[in-house]
Design a protein around this motif. Sequence first.
Motif, PDB file in Angstrom:
ATOM      1  N   PRO A  29      37.922   6.761 -27.044  1.00 40.27           N
ATOM      2  CA  PRO A  29      38.970   8.008 -27.227  1.00 40.27           C
ATOM      3  C   PRO A  29      38.574   9.034 -26.407  1.00 40.27           C
ATOM      4  O   PRO A  29      39.376   9.806 -25.719  1.00 40.27           O
ATOM      5  N   TRP A  32      39.584   8.196 -22.750  1.00 40.67           N
ATOM      6  CA  TRP A  32      40.911   8.125 -22.529  1.00 40.67           C
ATOM      7  C   TRP A  32      41.510   9.576 -22.218  1.00 40.67           C
ATOM      8  O   TRP A  32      42.492   9.600 -21.632  1.00 40.67           O
ATOM      9  N   ARG A  33      40.888  10.586 -23.090  1.00 38.70           N
ATOM     10  CA  ARG A  33      41.411  11.900 -23.034  1.00 38.70           C
ATOM     11  C   ARG A  33      40.986  12.573 -21.764  1.00 38.70           C
ATOM     12  O   ARG A  33      41.905  13.304 -21.184  1.00 38.70           O
ATOM     13  N   ASP A  36      43.018  12.192 -17.553  1.00 39.58           N
ATOM     14  CA  ASP A  36      43.916  13.314 -17.038  1.00 39.58           C
ATOM     15  C   ASP A  36      43.598  14.502 -16.722  1.00 39.58           C
ATOM     16  O   ASP A  36      44.112  15.345 -16.134  1.00 39.58           O
ATOM     17  N   TRP A  39      37.894  18.712 -20.292  1.00 41.73           N
ATOM     18  CA  TRP A  39      38.422  18.962 -21.554  1.00 41.73           C
ATOM     19  C   TRP A  39      37.192  20.002 -21.957  1.00 41.73           C
ATOM     20  O   TRP A  39      36.055  19.556 -21.612  1.00 41.73           O
ATOM     21  N   GLU A  43      38.045  21.489 -27.631  1.00 42.03           N
ATOM     22  CA  GLU A  43      39.402  20.799 -27.431  1.00 42.03           C
ATOM     23  C   GLU A  43      39.254  19.372 -27.953  1.00 42.03           C
ATOM     24  O   GLU A  43      40.113  18.738 -28.649  1.00 42.03           O
ATOM     25  N   LEU A  44      38.264  18.638 -27.485  1.00 41.03           N
ATOM     26  CA  LEU A  44      37.938  17.309 -27.990  1.00 41.03           C
ATOM     27  C   LEU A  44      37.881  17.298 -29.468  1.00 41.03           C
ATOM     28  O   LEU A  44      38.412  16.378 -30.037  1.00 41.03           O
ATOM     29  N   SER A  47      41.118  17.366 -31.060  1.00 44.21           N
ATOM     30  CA  SER A  47      41.823  16.163 -30.602  1.00 44.21           C
ATOM     31  C   SER A  47      41.265  14.939 -31.670  1.00 44.21           C
ATOM     32  O   SER A  47      42.323  14.204 -31.929  1.00 44.21           O
TER      33      SER A  47
END
Length: 115
Positions: A29, A32-33, A36, A39, A43-44, A47
């Motif tokens: 995960p 995956w974040r 793009d 982070w 923030e992680l 999320s």
Amino acid sequence: MPDFVKDKRLFHNPVEFAMNKIGGTYKMPILWRLKDKKWRFSELQKSLSHVSDRMLSKALKELVEDGFVTKEVFPEVPPRVEYSITERGMKSIEIIDALRNYGLDLMKDFGIENH
């Protein structure tokens, strides 16, 4: 394939080795974040609401040590840290995407709705 040892751990095949590097509850995960954009830790954490500080720190540290993620510390007060994916990490995205799609298909097969 013969067994091999890496970092004082015995592996029996390449799949076991790969899963050791990107498997577990949080590493995929995270990757995956990061595919793009960069982070920050907070923030992680937001999320991945079910992750503890300790487990997120551990997963990020291992991903950085294994070259899947880079950590950039900015000399500010308070310090700002950003994580970004490396070329090695981007190679894992194709595998993670395939596993994700397979998981979604399995969920359908087992009558689990995708939210």
